[in-house]
Structure formats: C-alpha cells, structure tokens
Design a protein around this motif. Structure first.
Motif, short mmCIF file in Angstrom:
data_model
loop_
_atom_site.label_atom_id
_atom_site.label_comp_id
_atom_site.label_asym_id
_atom_site.label_seq_id
_atom_site.Cartn_x
_atom_site.Cartn_y
_atom_site.Cartn_z
N ASN A 1 -124.98 95.31 -31.56
CA ASN A 1 -123.58 95.81 -32.20
C ASN A 1 -123.01 96.49 -31.11
O ASN A 1 -123.77 97.12 -30.43
CB ASN A 1 -123.92 96.24 -33.69
N LYS A 2 -121.84 96.84 -31.26
CA LYS A 2 -121.40 97.84 -30.36
C LYS A 2 -121.97 99.06 -30.53
O LYS A 2 -122.50 99.58 -31.47
CB LYS A 2 -119.84 98.11 -30.81
N GLY A 3 -122.32 99.62 -29.20
CA GLY A 3 -123.25 101.02 -29.16
C GLY A 3 -124.78 100.73 -29.02
O GLY A 3 -125.41 101.57 -29.13
N GLU A 4 -124.95 99.28 -29.26
CA GLU A 4 -126.55 99.13 -29.08
C GLU A 4 -126.88 98.75 -27.79
O GLU A 4 -126.10 97.95 -26.92
CB GLU A 4 -127.05 98.23 -30.10
N THR A 5 -128.30 98.70 -27.58
CA THR A 5 -128.75 98.19 -26.13
C THR A 5 -130.04 97.44 -26.51
O THR A 5 -130.74 97.87 -27.34
CB THR A 5 -129.05 99.65 -25.30
N ILE A 6 -130.28 96.54 -25.59
CA ILE A 6 -131.42 95.74 -25.87
C ILE A 6 -131.93 95.15 -24.52
O ILE A 6 -131.40 95.15 -23.38
CB ILE A 6 -130.99 94.24 -26.80
N LEU A 7 -133.41 95.23 -24.46
CA LEU A 7 -134.09 94.86 -23.23
C LEU A 7 -134.54 93.14 -23.45
O LEU A 7 -135.34 92.88 -24.33
CB LEU A 7 -135.25 95.69 -23.14
N MET A 8 -134.07 92.53 -22.46
CA MET A 8 -134.67 91.01 -22.52
C MET A 8 -135.85 91.12 -21.61
O MET A 8 -135.96 91.39 -20.32
CB MET A 8 -133.78 90.19 -21.91
N PRO A 9 -137.14 90.83 -22.01
CA PRO A 9 -138.39 90.64 -21.19
C PRO A 9 -138.19 89.73 -19.95
O PRO A 9 -137.50 88.71 -20.32
CB PRO A 9 -139.59 90.26 -22.21
N ALA A 10 -138.58 90.03 -18.87
CA ALA A 10 -138.48 88.97 -17.55
C ALA A 10 -139.01 87.44 -17.93
O ALA A 10 -138.36 86.58 -17.51
CB ALA A 10 -139.13 89.52 -16.60
N CYS A 11 -140.17 87.51 -18.88
CA CYS A 11 -140.60 86.09 -19.24
C CYS A 11 -139.59 85.34 -20.20
O CYS A 11 -139.86 84.02 -20.70
CB CYS A 11 -142.00 86.22 -20.02
N LEU A 12 -138.49 86.11 -20.90
CA LEU A 12 -137.68 85.38 -21.81
C LEU A 12 -136.17 85.26 -20.90
O LEU A 12 -135.46 85.95 -21.18
CB LEU A 12 -137.45 86.40 -23.02
N SER A 13 -136.21 84.20 -20.27
CA SER A 13 -135.03 84.02 -19.24
C SER A 13 -133.78 83.14 -19.62
O SER A 13 -132.80 83.29 -19.08
CB SER A 13 -135.62 83.52 -17.84
N LYS A 14 -134.10 82.58 -20.80
CA LYS A 14 -133.18 81.55 -21.09
C LYS A 14 -132.63 81.86 -22.66
O LYS A 14 -133.28 81.84 -23.68
CB LYS A 14 -133.46 80.08 -21.13
N TYR A 15 -131.28 82.02 -22.88
CA TYR A 15 -130.87 82.39 -24.15
C TYR A 15 -129.30 82.29 -24.11
O TYR A 15 -128.82 81.94 -23.18
CB TYR A 15 -131.17 83.72 -24.59
N VAL A 16 -128.66 82.46 -25.32
CA VAL A 16 -127.25 82.41 -25.30
C VAL A 16 -126.64 83.36 -26.12
O VAL A 16 -127.14 83.99 -26.77
CB VAL A 16 -127.00 80.95 -26.42
N LEU A 17 -125.46 83.99 -25.41
CA LEU A 17 -124.71 84.98 -26.12
C LEU A 17 -123.57 84.56 -26.68
O LEU A 17 -122.98 83.47 -26.23
CB LEU A 17 -124.29 86.02 -24.94
#
Length: 326
Positions: free
Chosen positions: A296-312
């Motif tokens: 959500n607006k104002g949030e931050t998220i960390l994607m681990p290097a091993c998790l390289s494929k996803y959809v926004l």
C-alpha cells in the motif's frame, strides 16, 4: 535454504524538531506523536536495525536474516562486497519545517573520521505544498572563503541553488553537495547506510530548552564540493507499466514504475535484492505462482535476491520506486 516471500519491516519512526503529521495522515504510519519527521523503512544502522513485520520471520531482525541467508537474500556480488551489512538505508521524510542546511562526507573521509560509509543519496518528491522548495548545490562555483563569508553573515541562500518542487521531481545528492529539504515537502529518500551528517546552518532554531543544535562548521569545510552544475533536478520520462531509470550510481540504481494494470518482473540477471517503495496508489505482488501480498501507499517491501520472478499489478494508477545494486 532461502527466504521465499517478500519481506515487510516495522517502520522506525523518528521525532524531529522539523517533523510534521504527513507520515501519519498521508502514508498511514501509526503514531500519536505530532512531529514525526522520518520513517526508516529499511535500516541496518546500529541501534536502529529493522525488524520483520510479516510471515515466517516476523520479529526477526534484518541483521539475523543476512547472517542466516547471506547471498540468497542480498545477491552474490552484494554479499561479497558488503558481507553481513545491508548497504542501503530507506526512508520516507516529512518536513513540516525546513531541515538544516547540510552535507555528507565521502567514503574516504567518513571512514577516516567516523569508521562509516559516506552518504550518497537521492530524493523522490511524493508531495509538495505550494511554493515548497529544496536547496541543492551552489548557484555557481564557490570556494571556502566565499562560503565562510556567507555562513558568517547568515546569507548562504545568496549563493546556494533553491528549486521550487512538485510531485515526481527527482534529485541525486552525491557526497559533498550541500542540500536541505524545505518546509512542506514529503519525499522518499534512498541512501547509503550511514547516519553521518555535517549540519552547517539550522536557521538559528532553538529546542524546548532554548538550545541550538550542534553545527559542524570545521568538519564540513574539507567535505564540501564547491563546484556547481547547470541543473540539479534529474530528467526522466515515465512510461506506463514499464520500469524507467531515474538514478543510476555505484551505490544504488533506482527506477520508477508507473503501474496501471500488470507488469511481469524477471530479476534473474540482477544478482541483487530489490526494494519496492509504494509512492502513490496500492500494488499487489504475485509470487511463487499462487501467493500474493499487498503493498500500500507508504509501504516498503524487500524482495530477496532468490525471489526473482513475480508480477506487479494495480487496478488504479500507482507508482512504485524499484531499488537495487548493480
């Protein structure tokens, strides 16, 4: 072993003499304080290490995760260069009043004086009140003598560059460049992991006890970059459902994604963690085929290097900053 989900962290909220209410009212940070100036979204600064807010590792520190998962979290090259230290500090900043005029030392000077990294940083303006501004750099090349004369006369604004700003403006602040966030600006800040600041002028402001904040006049003299450039604001052209670069330096790369629909991400070639900051609207991240997490607006998220494929994906026009290390 690896972490197979996106990581959210508990915001570390900082009261500041110049802080306001927008981190609560605009970015939904939970607080009953009146003057929250900073939300440290992702931090490995000693004494302020981020704590996981979701999933299996809720309650664990960023420090623990890096020690445990190393390059599968950070990326092989990043881990080789930084070891168990997270290289970036990610913030949202609300300036109800102007911040002090300041600068940061480079890596060599920060190492020598403070056993710290230097502090190269960037700003993305999320919201600005009418006529709000940023101070960035000199109007024209200067020198120690001219600078000290204006500092003594409290006339620094006569030689510094002041830009009126609006939503979407981007500024890159290398070490040595004098800068200040003006009153009425809400922004995202991405920087090296460092808390070393040389404060050179604080508008003669006093705290509740009548004391002024410490200034670093002597330390700053050899750290200032006295050269000027033609334009301090970064130029970029956003594109819907595409990742467009806005800052690229040795310490971090930042892209902006204007989202109105869906974008598939494949970071297999990056060899780095990726950070997403929701600067406008709300985004859903789909990963591991059938899992989803809301950003959500104002949030931050960390994607681990091993998790390289996803959809926004987003059902409304949204904007996220995408940050990683090359």
């Amino acid at each position: 072993m690896s972490i197979q989900y996106p990581l959210k962290f508990e915001p570390i909220l900082k009261e500041r003499i110049w802080g306001g209410k927008k981190l609560h009212s605009v970015l939904n940070k939970v607080t009953d304080k009146e003057n929250i100036g900073e939300s440290w979204e992702l931090s490995d600064v000693k004494g302020d290490v981020s704590i996981v807010a979701n999933g299996k590792y809720k309650g664990k520190s960023l420090e623990f995760l890096i020690t445990e998962y190393k390059d599968t979290l950070l990326g092989k090259k990043v881990y080789k260069n930084f070891g168990n230290n997270f290289p970036l500090l990610i913030k949202f900043i609300d300036a109800k009043e102007a911040l002090s005029i300041q600068l940061h030392p480079n890596d060599a000077l920060a190492k020598k004086r403070h056993n710290s990294f230097g502090k190269t940083e960037m700003w993305y303006v999320m919201q600005a009140d009418k006529a709000a501004n940023l101070i960035v750099g000199f109007q024209k090349d200067s020198n120690k003598e001219e600078y000290l004369k204006h500092l003594e006369n409290k006339s620094l604004l006569e030689i510094l560059n002041v830009d009126e700003v609006e939503k979407g403006d981007v500024y890159f602040i290398p070490t040595g460049r004098i800068h200040a966030i003006g009153a009425g600006v809400l922004l995202a800040e991405i920087q090296q992991t460092s808390d070393v600041t040389y404060r050179i002028y604080d508008w003669d402001r006093k705290d509740d006890q009548g004391n002024g904040r410490e200034l670093h006049t002597e330390l700053a003299l050899d750290a200032i970059d006295y050269t000027a450039i033609d334009k301090y604001k970064s130029d970029y052209t956003p594109e819907v459902n595409a990742s467009k670069n806005i800052v690229d330096c040795q310490y971090f790369t930042t892209n902006i994604i204007e989202l109105d629909g869906t974008i598939s991400i494949d970071n297999s070639d990056k060899d780095s963690f990726v950070i997403y900051m929701a600067v406008d609207g709300n985004v859903t991240i789909s990963y591991n085929d059938d899992k989803e997490i809301q950003l959500n607006k104002g949030e931050t998220i960390l994607m681990p290097a091993c998790l390289s494929k996803y959809v926004l994906k987003s059902e409304e026009k949204s904007e996220v900053l995408e940050v990683y290390i090359k």
